[in-house]
Design a protein around this motif. Sequence first.
Motif, PDB file in Angstrom:
ATOM      1  N   ALA A   1       0.835  -1.203   0.000  1.00 50.76           N
ATOM      2  CA  ALA A   1       0.000   0.000   0.000  1.00 50.76           C
ATOM      3  C   ALA A   1       0.873   1.257   0.000  1.00 50.76           C
ATOM      4  O   ALA A   1       0.555   2.254  -0.665  1.00 50.76           O
ATOM      5  CB  ALA A   1      -0.936  -0.006   1.213  1.00 50.76           C
ATOM      6  N   TYR A   2       1.984   1.217   0.714  1.00 50.04           N
ATOM      7  CA  TYR A   2       2.913   2.343   0.760  1.00 50.04           C
ATOM      8  C   TYR A   2       3.503   2.619  -0.623  1.00 50.04           C
ATOM      9  O   TYR A   2       3.570   3.763  -1.074  1.00 50.04           O
ATOM     10  CB  TYR A   2       4.012   2.025   1.766  1.00 50.04           C
ATOM     11  N   LYS A   3       3.913   1.571  -1.300  1.00 50.42           N
ATOM     12  CA  LYS A   3       4.479   1.723  -2.646  1.00 50.42           C
ATOM     13  C   LYS A   3       3.453   2.359  -3.582  1.00 50.42           C
ATOM     14  O   LYS A   3       3.774   3.291  -4.334  1.00 50.42           O
ATOM     15  CB  LYS A   3       4.945   0.378  -3.199  1.00 50.42           C
ATOM     16  N   ALA A   4       2.215   1.886  -3.526  1.00 53.66           N
ATOM     17  CA  ALA A   4       1.159   2.456  -4.367  1.00 53.66           C
ATOM     18  C   ALA A   4       0.962   3.938  -4.032  1.00 53.66           C
ATOM     19  O   ALA A   4       0.819   4.776  -4.937  1.00 53.66           O
ATOM     20  CB  ALA A   4      -0.145   1.680  -4.179  1.00 53.66           C
ATOM     21  N   TYR A   5       0.990   4.291  -2.767  1.00 56.70           N
ATOM     22  CA  TYR A   5       0.855   5.682  -2.330  1.00 56.70           C
ATOM     23  C   TYR A   5       2.012   6.529  -2.884  1.00 56.70           C
ATOM     24  O   TYR A   5       1.800   7.621  -3.416  1.00 56.70           O
ATOM     25  CB  TYR A   5       0.833   5.738  -0.801  1.00 56.70           C
ATOM     26  N   MET A   6       3.220   6.026  -2.760  1.00 59.82           N
ATOM     27  CA  MET A   6       4.388   6.785  -3.208  1.00 59.82           C
ATOM     28  C   MET A   6       4.404   6.962  -4.728  1.00 59.82           C
ATOM     29  O   MET A   6       4.881   7.975  -5.234  1.00 59.82           O
ATOM     30  CB  MET A   6       5.679   6.111  -2.736  1.00 59.82           C
ATOM     31  N   GLU A   7       3.882   5.998  -5.453  1.00 61.70           N
ATOM     32  CA  GLU A   7       3.855   6.081  -6.911  1.00 61.70           C
ATOM     33  C   GLU A   7       2.868   7.126  -7.413  1.00 61.70           C
ATOM     34  O   GLU A   7       2.898   7.498  -8.572  1.00 61.70           O
ATOM     35  CB  GLU A   7       3.546   4.709  -7.514  1.00 61.70           C
ATOM     36  N   GLU A   8       2.015   7.629  -6.535  1.00 61.68           N
ATOM     37  CA  GLU A   8       1.018   8.632  -6.919  1.00 61.68           C
ATOM     38  C   GLU A   8       1.552  10.054  -6.837  1.00 61.68           C
ATOM     39  O   GLU A   8       0.765  10.991  -6.792  1.00 61.68           O
ATOM     40  CB  GLU A   8      -0.229   8.498  -6.043  1.00 61.68           C
ATOM     41  N   GLY A   9       2.862  10.245  -6.795  1.00 60.54           N
ATOM     42  CA  GLY A   9       3.326  11.623  -6.813  1.00 60.54           C
ATOM     43  C   GLY A   9       4.643  11.908  -6.135  1.00 60.54           C
ATOM     44  O   GLY A   9       5.090  13.045  -6.128  1.00 60.54           O
ATOM     45  N   SER A  10       5.283  10.937  -5.555  1.00 55.19           N
ATOM     46  CA  SER A  10       6.575  11.185  -4.927  1.00 55.19           C
ATOM     47  C   SER A  10       7.706  10.883  -5.905  1.00 55.19           C
ATOM     48  O   SER A  10       7.589   9.986  -6.735  1.00 55.19           O
ATOM     49  CB  SER A  10       6.753  10.317  -3.681  1.00 55.19           C
ATOM     50  N   PHE A  11       8.786  11.624  -5.780  1.00 53.66           N
ATOM     51  CA  PHE A  11       9.966  11.318  -6.589  1.00 53.66           C
ATOM     52  C   PHE A  11      10.793  10.205  -5.950  1.00 53.66           C
ATOM     53  O   PHE A  11      11.735   9.702  -6.556  1.00 53.66           O
ATOM     54  CB  PHE A  11      10.827  12.567  -6.819  1.00 53.66           C
ATOM     55  N   ILE A  12      10.450   9.793  -4.737  1.00 55.29           N
ATOM     56  CA  ILE A  12      11.124   8.678  -4.068  1.00 55.29           C
ATOM     57  C   ILE A  12      10.587   7.379  -4.669  1.00 55.29           C
ATOM     58  O   ILE A  12       9.382   7.144  -4.686  1.00 55.29           O
ATOM     59  CB  ILE A  12      10.863   8.679  -2.542  1.00 55.29           C
ATOM     60  N   ARG A  13      11.473   6.551  -5.168  1.00 58.47           N
ATOM     61  CA  ARG A  13      11.086   5.272  -5.773  1.00 58.47           C
ATOM     62  C   ARG A  13      11.134   4.164  -4.734  1.00 58.47           C
ATOM     63  O   ARG A  13      12.016   4.133  -3.877  1.00 58.47           O
ATOM     64  CB  ARG A  13      12.010   4.921  -6.941  1.00 58.47           C
ATOM     65  N   CYS A  14      10.182   3.245  -4.858  1.00 55.98           N
ATOM     66  CA  CYS A  14      10.087   2.116  -3.935  1.00 55.98           C
ATOM     67  C   CYS A  14      10.354   0.815  -4.678  1.00 55.98           C
ATOM     68  O   CYS A  14       9.822   0.612  -5.773  1.00 55.98           O
ATOM     69  CB  CYS A  14       8.691   2.047  -3.321  1.00 55.98           C
ATOM     70  N   PRO A  15      11.132  -0.077  -4.084  1.00 54.10           N
ATOM     71  CA  PRO A  15      11.349  -1.384  -4.698  1.00 54.10           C
ATOM     72  C   PRO A  15      10.135  -2.286  -4.475  1.00 54.10           C
ATOM     73  O   PRO A  15       9.162  -1.897  -3.817  1.00 54.10           O
ATOM     74  CB  PRO A  15      12.571  -1.912  -3.951  1.00 54.10           C
TER      75      PRO A  15
END
Length: 148
Positions: A10-24
């Motif tokens: 869920a965190y990765k999906a949240y971050m993909e919605e607008g953060s420049f921080i990439r999640c593995p």
Amino acid sequence: GQLQMRFWSAYKAYMEEGSFIRCPRPQAQNWMSHGLGVTGRKLNSIISTSDWETKSKDPVLRAEVYLDSKHAKEDFAVLYQQKESIEAALGFSLVWRNPEDKAMCRMYIQQRADVTDPELWPEQFAWLREKLEALHRVFAPLVRTLKP
């Protein structure tokens, strides 16, 4: 492990919605690492069942800069000399942790958080995102000036 997988997915999906921080790809562990632009220096998002500072069993969220290269201790010393200006640029204070018995070092901010309640995740994700983005903006240029 299942809770960790659900949280990080869920965190990765949240971050993909607008953060420049990439999640593995999420894994069943208590941390997720994010690139900082230099090998051996990274950002971590952490969910922990205990608080290092108070040595209590209070669960915490932590956003950290993690130094784990052969120069970690030197890197930490160089960065620590800039502590005041780093924290001024961040807008918050960090815990500077340089354990004598470990090769790695970390600088982090944390807060208490119950990650077992998915209804609280959106505010926890927002807190992690805000802190990680600030850490990245301040530390990414600094770590590029350290020994490779």
